[in-house]
Design a protein around this motif. Structure first.
Motif, PDB file in Angstrom:
ATOM      1  N   CYS A 284      -1.407  57.027  53.024  1.00 35.70           N
ATOM      2  CA  CYS A 284      -1.276  57.977  52.282  1.00 35.70           C
ATOM      3  C   CYS A 284      -2.226  59.320  52.370  1.00 35.70           C
ATOM      4  O   CYS A 284      -3.376  58.905  52.531  1.00 35.70           O
ATOM      5  N   PHE A 285      -1.778  60.408  52.577  1.00 34.20           N
ATOM      6  CA  PHE A 285      -2.496  61.549  53.035  1.00 34.20           C
ATOM      7  C   PHE A 285      -2.058  62.593  51.973  1.00 34.20           C
ATOM      8  O   PHE A 285      -1.033  62.794  51.444  1.00 34.20           O
ATOM      9  N   THR A 286      -3.307  63.389  51.340  1.00 29.07           N
ATOM     10  CA  THR A 286      -3.117  64.628  50.525  1.00 29.07           C
ATOM     11  C   THR A 286      -2.542  65.538  51.377  1.00 29.07           C
ATOM     12  O   THR A 286      -2.867  65.932  52.549  1.00 29.07           O
ATOM     13  N   VAL A 287      -1.688  66.419  50.804  1.00 30.27           N
ATOM     14  CA  VAL A 287      -1.110  67.720  51.333  1.00 30.27           C
ATOM     15  C   VAL A 287      -1.420  68.810  50.447  1.00 30.27           C
ATOM     16  O   VAL A 287      -1.427  68.505  49.016  1.00 30.27           O
ATOM     17  N   ARG A 288      -1.250  70.262  50.807  1.00 28.57           N
ATOM     18  CA  ARG A 288      -1.439  71.171  50.075  1.00 28.57           C
ATOM     19  C   ARG A 288       0.031  72.210  49.981  1.00 28.57           C
ATOM     20  O   ARG A 288      -0.310  73.419  49.962  1.00 28.57           O
TER      21      ARG A 288
ATOM     22  N   THR B 165       5.882  64.741  50.732  1.00 23.54           N
ATOM     23  CA  THR B 165       6.224  65.268  49.212  1.00 23.54           C
ATOM     24  C   THR B 165       5.243  66.557  48.991  1.00 23.54           C
ATOM     25  O   THR B 165       4.561  66.611  49.608  1.00 23.54           O
ATOM     26  N   PRO B 166       5.428  67.343  47.847  1.00 25.82           N
ATOM     27  CA  PRO B 166       4.640  68.612  47.708  1.00 25.82           C
ATOM     28  C   PRO B 166       3.099  68.032  47.641  1.00 25.82           C
ATOM     29  O   PRO B 166       1.990  68.836  47.903  1.00 25.82           O
ATOM     30  N   GLN B 167       2.790  66.926  47.006  1.00 22.84           N
ATOM     31  CA  GLN B 167       1.568  66.485  47.165  1.00 22.84           C
ATOM     32  C   GLN B 167       0.728  65.257  48.122  1.00 22.84           C
ATOM     33  O   GLN B 167      -0.234  65.314  48.299  1.00 22.84           O
ATOM     34  N   PHE B 168       1.650  64.482  48.609  1.00 18.37           N
ATOM     35  CA  PHE B 168       1.432  63.534  49.346  1.00 18.37           C
ATOM     36  C   PHE B 168       2.091  63.505  50.810  1.00 18.37           C
ATOM     37  O   PHE B 168       3.425  63.814  50.354  1.00 18.37           O
TER      38      PHE B 168
ATOM     39  N   MET C 225      -7.479  68.078  54.084  1.00 12.20           N
ATOM     40  CA  MET C 225      -6.726  66.797  54.177  1.00 12.20           C
ATOM     41  C   MET C 225      -7.522  65.777  53.753  1.00 12.20           C
ATOM     42  O   MET C 225      -8.705  65.738  54.320  1.00 12.20           O
ATOM     43  N   VAL C 226      -7.162  64.862  53.021  1.00 15.97           N
ATOM     44  CA  VAL C 226      -7.923  63.694  52.679  1.00 15.97           C
ATOM     45  C   VAL C 226      -7.134  62.351  52.881  1.00 15.97           C
ATOM     46  O   VAL C 226      -5.952  62.472  52.284  1.00 15.97           O
ATOM     47  N   GLN C 227      -7.416  61.421  53.545  1.00 15.81           N
ATOM     48  CA  GLN C 227      -6.698  59.995  53.478  1.00 15.81           C
ATOM     49  C   GLN C 227      -7.217  59.449  52.755  1.00 15.81           C
ATOM     50  O   GLN C 227      -8.528  59.034  52.194  1.00 15.81           O
ATOM     51  N   LEU C 228      -6.322  58.641  51.905  1.00 13.07           N
ATOM     52  CA  LEU C 228      -6.653  57.737  50.910  1.00 13.07           C
ATOM     53  C   LEU C 228      -6.626  56.179  51.395  1.00 13.07           C
ATOM     54  O   LEU C 228      -5.407  55.977  51.879  1.00 13.07           O
ATOM     55  N   TYR C 229      -7.568  55.499  51.478  1.00 14.20           N
ATOM     56  CA  TYR C 229      -7.665  54.242  52.208  1.00 14.20           C
ATOM     57  C   TYR C 229      -7.470  53.181  50.753  1.00 14.20           C
ATOM     58  O   TYR C 229      -7.917  53.211  49.926  1.00 14.20           O
ATOM     59  N   ASN C 230      -6.506  52.292  51.331  1.00 12.30           N
ATOM     60  CA  ASN C 230      -6.176  51.149  50.228  1.00 12.30           C
ATOM     61  C   ASN C 230      -5.791  51.748  48.813  1.00 12.30           C
ATOM     62  O   ASN C 230      -6.212  51.108  47.882  1.00 12.30           O
TER      63      ASN C 230
END
Length: 418
Positions: free
Chosen positions: A392-396, A378-381, A1-6
């Motif tokens: 916003c976080f990435t998902v797999r 969503t499938p990606q986020f 998991m990666v969190q996207l800042y700003n």
């Protein structure tokens, strides 16, 4: 998991020119957005050259409390309130509503449409009245079949989508109340429904069920775990942890609990199926399987349930593999293959993502730096609206679905759709 800042994956943002202050909204497929305010719904285009321009507007028969859209069937459904009474209505053929004052047809669910009225139904929006014996609390539409699930106190009511064939060129969309799912000891505030999978959420509990089509041992309907009025159920209910004992001096709170697979049958939540369709041979579901039960502990520092520990944003996300050789859009849905299904729900400061097909397991836990208001998977986020930002976080999900089918597949080269 990666969190996207700003950072977020959106290319632009547009302002929707609503005439009234928005109270409810929902997406209308890939090309529309519905915004409700009081007794009025506005539809806006969100694709093509007329981006965020008004498409049509229509008045509802009551103040809109809940709103949902089904791409299968292209209908809008709303829970409305008028004169302290709650109603459930579906708005069909809404794209034909050219002006706000154009004619509207109102009909009862299951009412046969005679052939002489076919041209009228073709050019007019129809409002389908769907009477219920209890107050509707929440709604969910199956993204594949278009069936409608309605949550009431201690029960869920399933309306199957069907079409009345007036002639070969013009089918009329309709519904049939086909099943009642009695759920005791849990009151739904949100539900989600997808191809037989049912997720139910209360303030602090989440229950996931699977409705199965094949009866077992020749039974027509399988009741699980017991009849609600049976002595055994009453005895279990007396000793059940779900009973809240209160007095002037103390409050006994429930313990947190997570039960997966067959163990979730021990949650104390009784589930019973009651078929209500007119044709028994066309019954879709005969048996119910428990998949997940999750209960969270309330804040014992307060006698009142605080919003800081209430669940929100329940969602079932299906992942499909689509046959790339299919060129006609009308046949696209028939070529979809369900690879996996994910369930997401969230507390204000943490979100949970479960895999619920083939096996039931906790995939990810998302910690929010701020209190969340709403989240969408969503499938990606994973998009999370917090008190001050859009996180916003990435998902797999897509990769997990690919590896569920083939453990050795390169998931970056597969084509999936939601």
């Amino acid at each position: 998991m990666v969190q996207l800042y700003n950072l977020h994956p959106f290319g632009s943002q547009q302002v929707v020119p609503c005439k009234l202050e928005p109270e409810r909204f929902c997406g209308g497929g890939p090309d529309a957005l519905f915004v409700a305010a009081g007794c009025k719904v506005e539809a806006f285009a969100v694709a093509g050259q007329e981006l965020c321009q008004p498409r049509c507007a229509f008045s509802t028969l009551g103040r809109v409390l809940r709103l949902a859209y089904s791409e299968a069937g292209d209908y809008l459904v709303a829970i409305e309130e008028k004169n302290q009474t709650t109603f459930l209505r579906a708005y069909v053929n809404w794209r034909s509503k050219r002006t706000e004052n154009s004619r509207v047809c109102i009909r009862m669910v299951g009412h046969n449409v005679e052939a002489p009225f076919q041209e009228t139904f073709r050019d007019q929006m129809s409002i389908v009245e769907m009477p219920l014996s209890e107050t509707p609390l929440c709604i969910s539409c199956c993204p594949v079949k278009g069936d409608l699930l309605v949550g009431c106190t201690n029960k869920l009511v399933l309306f199957s989508l069907k079409y009345q064939i007036i002639n070969e060129e013009f089918p009329v969309l309709d519904f049939e109340r086909s099943l009642i799912i009695h759920i005791h000891n849990i009151t739904p505030i949100e539900i989600s429904f997808c191809v037989g999978y049912v997720a139910v959420m209360s303030d602090l509990e989440v229950l996931i069920l699977k409705l199965e089509s094949n009866p077992k041992n020749g039974e027509s309907v399988h009741h699980h775990p017991h009849e609600p009025n049976s002595p055994m159920t009453q005895a279990e209910g007396t000793n059940n942890e779900n009973l809240q004992l209160e007095s002037d001096d103390f409050v006994i709170c429930q313990k947190p609990m997570e039960l997966l697979g067959k163990n979730s049958e021990q949650s104390g939540v009784s589930v019973t199926l009651e078929p209500t369709g007119l044709d028994d041979e066309k019954m879709k579901y005969f048996h119910v399987q428990h998949l997940l039960y999750r209960r969270f502990a309330p804040d014992i520092s307060s006698y009142v349930l605080s919003d800081d520990i209430k669940l929100h944003s329940l969602q079932l996300l299906p992942i499909y593999q689509t046959d790339s050789l299919t060129s006609e859009r009308k046949n696209l849905s028939q070529e979809k293959k369900l690879l996996s299904l994910f369930c997401f729900f969230s507390l204000p400061h943490v979100g949970y993502l479960y895999l619920v097909v083939k096996s039931v397991e906790l995939m990810s836990v998302y910690q929010y730096p701020e209190k969340s208001q709403q989240a969408v998977l969503t499938p990606q986020f994973l998009h999370v609206i917090t008190s001050n930002n859009l996180q916003c976080f990435t998902v797999r999900c897509s990769a997990a679905a690919a590896r569920e089918e083939d453990p050795y597949v390169d998931s970056t080269l597969k084509l999936f759709c939601c």
